[in-house]
Design an enzyme around this catalytic site. Sequence first.
Site, PDB file in Angstrom:
ATOM      1  N   SER A  95      42.152  36.011  48.446  1.00 14.30           N
ATOM      2  CA  SER A  95      41.277  35.187  47.440  1.00 14.30           C
ATOM      3  C   SER A  95      42.164  34.254  46.645  1.00 14.30           C
ATOM      4  O   SER A  95      43.164  34.853  45.847  1.00 14.30           O
ATOM      5  CB  SER A  95      40.789  36.314  46.486  1.00 14.30           C
ATOM      6  OG  SER A  95      39.756  37.006  47.176  1.00 14.30           O
ATOM      7  N   LYS A 170      33.990  33.369  46.504  1.00 10.63           N
ATOM      8  CA  LYS A 170      34.517  34.569  45.909  1.00 10.63           C
ATOM      9  C   LYS A 170      34.708  34.286  44.535  1.00 10.63           C
ATOM     10  O   LYS A 170      34.725  35.301  43.828  1.00 10.63           O
ATOM     11  CB  LYS A 170      35.785  34.638  46.727  1.00 10.63           C
ATOM     12  CG  LYS A 170      36.582  35.774  46.337  1.00 10.63           C
ATOM     13  CD  LYS A 170      35.979  37.116  46.373  1.00 10.63           C
ATOM     14  CE  LYS A 170      36.878  38.633  45.557  1.00 10.63           C
ATOM     15  NZ  LYS A 170      37.854  38.669  46.557  1.00 10.63           N
TER      16      LYS A 170
END
Length: 295
Positions: A95, A170
């Site tokens: 991420s 995300k």
Amino acid sequence: MIDIGFIGLGTMGRPMAGHLQAAGHHLFLHDVGPIAPELVAAGGEVCKSGKEVAEKADVVIIMVPDTPHVEAVLFGPGGVAEGLSKGQIVVDMSSISPLATKEFAKKVEALGADYLDAPVSGGEVGAKAASLTIMVGGPERAFNAMKLVFDKMGKNVTLVGANGDGQTTKVANQIIVALTIEAVGEALLFASKAGADPALVRKALMGGFASSRILEVHGERMVKRNFEPGFRIELHQKDLNLALEGARALGLSLPSTALAQQLFSSCTAQGGKAWDHSGMVRALEMMASHEITKA
């Protein structure tokens, strides 16, 4: 059956790699620390560098903590880019920054390989259960080539757009998760301070419109005082930093996201950067001088 390189074998990467092995893929493994013995025992081949991984594998998957780590894995000395060949696929499941992702993709594509950003949601529980949500950005041809591999690690796999869009998704996910943790914490704190049993309140709310996965899992953590990670506060702080930096670049105001980040910062100031992110409730409890339940 394609050979897969897997770089980053920590809390998330280790079980994800294990599922790929169980499905019959031969893995080439690299990490900054020792490789889990069970992955080696199952046939995983340990490599000394990202370059070696790229030279031996058909696909390279990366699962590391933050943007600088991905950049180092890809383009540092002995990095993946040095070993890439035309037609390979690089998949970053970390991420990280959507803007940096777009630049990384351009550099990898210039070497003749495809690049997918495929961050995940579901935490350690989802990684172990192979039930992760996987949000993918990049070329459709590469996504189609990887779909069966993704299906071995997750249950909700979606191509959301071009490179960077997976990471943007995300970040959006992490905004929702943080704000929902804050809402659940406030609700259970209110119920407890008012004299109700927070465990029973949570049970009742699970049957109504307020029900959520956060209420189910993290509400239980709050009631049971279980703040062992899970997903560490410091990692969620990193993700909210990406949201706030992106908002600043886009000229947006994200006031509730900023508040959630401040609550995480309060926890960190109390030594809680490694608490599970459900531990955000402890910042609320400190302000109220009241704990939802006693340990």
